[in-house]
Design an enzyme around this catalytic site. Structure first.
Site, PDB file in Angstrom:
ATOM      1  N   ASP A  90       0.857  -1.176   0.000  1.00 27.38           N
ATOM      2  CA  ASP A  90       0.000   0.000   0.000  1.00 27.38           C
ATOM      3  C   ASP A  90       0.896   1.229   0.000  1.00 27.38           C
ATOM      4  OD1 ASP A  90      -2.125   1.689   0.149  1.00 27.38           O
ATOM      5  OD2 ASP A  90      -2.820   1.038   2.114  1.00 27.38           O
ATOM      6  N   ASP A 270      -8.168  -7.387   0.511  1.00 30.86           N
ATOM      7  CA  ASP A 270      -7.319  -7.473   1.705  1.00 30.86           C
ATOM      8  C   ASP A 270      -8.088  -6.911   2.881  1.00 30.86           C
ATOM      9  OD1 ASP A 270      -5.941  -4.718   2.890  1.00 30.86           O
ATOM     10  OD2 ASP A 270      -6.677  -4.500   0.838  1.00 30.86           O
TER      11      ASP A 270
END
EC number: 2.4.2.29
Length: 378
Positions: A90, A270
């Site tokens: 991320d 996720d």
């Protein structure tokens, strides 16, 4: 990165993604390893016990500790952690957004104070990409301008414009550096369907020297909005995402969220929920959620879920897990996390099989039917 669609059932997709480090069959759930480790588990657990083909790392946290340059010197995330399959990182935008008063968003990037020692830092789109190069993740997320919901149309519009500009800067930097890592853009727009369309079309149209993004994510959801509104927003967004590239829904979510998003054309997911719930004593089963601390499990010799064949369910009883949880034994966290992650990973495998066999709707109906048998904690 190679990508192919193996089968489509309605809008649900079964695809295959190949990176340098692994082959990923979708739909896929990606366990969250914020600090280069899934909490309470190691690389061997992830590869040999759970057979997870991809996990997440977080740019913000790894940049602050131990430092991306240190990780680079130690072989990137794969060499550092021992996990030899794919990593997705991320950008750290969500973590910066979560800092509240300790963050400032500008057109150039994000100023923030470290949650560790209060030191001041700056993330530009280009700097985030350079950090991710040091981490050597297989899939790198661009920096995006995440906003709270609900919000004004003016702020949502600004978020889209800034996210698009940052995505383009990231793409230019990535192409000019000539690296082989894969780059995903992030669609914003709150829960406004028109803004989602604008954001998606703007990002999909970006190209530099013939290069475009390798995949696209839906960001900015699961931040407090009603579930149905989230599902409707996903449904309004996926038609504007390329069919020939992966579609990733960030930070979502429950098993129900996953199956609803798959039905709307999403491939990748996720969430911290499996491991966080495990640590707090909530275990996923075919029939609903089991709260392991309940006294009725003190003498229960059955596995967490009789239908589960995970390492924990094959070897340990509810009674033993009940004891470990109450005794605050560290072993509990590992065994419970293995079970919950196995549940998620097996769940998406079952969804994939249903898509391949053309029975996704039947599988979804059965999924809800089984959970309705015991919708309360068992």
């Amino acid at each position: 990165m190679e990508f192919r669609i193996d089968s489509i059932d309605g809008n649900a997709r079964a695809c295959t993604i190949k990176t340098e480090h692994s082959e990923i069959k979708t739909p896929i759930f990606m366990p969250v390893g914020t600090a280069a480790a899934v909490k309470s588990l190691d690389a061997i657990d992830m590869m040999e016990i759970l057979d997870a083909p991809i996990i997440l790392g977080n740019t913000y946290h790894l940049y602050l500790r131990p430092g991306d340059e240190i990780i680079s010197k130690l072989g990137g995330l794969h060499g550092f952690s021992g996990y030899k399959r794919s990593f997705l990182t991320d950008s750290g935008g969500f973590q910066a957004f979560s800092l509240g008063d300790n963050v400032k968003f500008t057109d150039e990037g994000i100023w923030f104070k470290s949650h560790i020692d209060g030191s001041k830092h700056f993330f530009s789109p280009e700097k985030v990409i350079d950090i991710e190069y040091n981490l050597n993740s297989d899939i790198m997320m661009v920096l995006d301008d995440l906003i709270a919901l609900p919000n004004t149309k003016e702020r949502i519009k600004k978020s889209i414009e800034r996210t698009t500009e940052w995505a383009y800067r990231s793409l230019v930097h990535h192409v000019n550096r000539g690296k082989k890592n894969n780059l995903f853009a992030i669609i914003q727009g709150g829960t406004d369907f028109e803004f989602r369309r604008i954001s998606a079309e703007s990002l999909v149209s970006l190209e530099y020297k013939g290069y475009t993004f390798d995949g696209f994510a839906i960001g900015g959801l699961s931040v407090g909005e009603e579930n149905q509104l989230m599902y409707d927003t996903i449904e309004a967004t996926t038609p504007y995402m390329p069919k020939d590239k992966p579609r990733y829904l960030m930070g979502v979510g429950t098993p129900e969220d996953i199956i609803e998003a798959v039905e709307r054309g999403v491939d990748m997911f996720d969430c911290v929920m499996p491991t966080r719930n495990a640590r707090n004593g909530y275990l996923f089963t075919t029939f609903g959620t089991l709260r392991i601390k309940n006294a009725k499990y003190k003498l229960d010799e059955s596995p967490i879920d009789p239908k589960c064949n995970c390492y924990t369910c094959r070897n340990f009883s509810r009674a033993y897990l009940n004891h470990l949880f109450k005794a605050k034994e560290l072993t509990y966290f590992r065994l419970a996390s293995i079970h919950n992650l196995h549940y998620y990973l097996n769940f998406v495998k079952e969804i994939r099989e249903a898509i391949l066999e053309g029975r996704f709707k039947e599988y979804k109906k059965e999924f809800y039917s089984l959970r309705a048998m015991n919708s309360l904690e068992i």
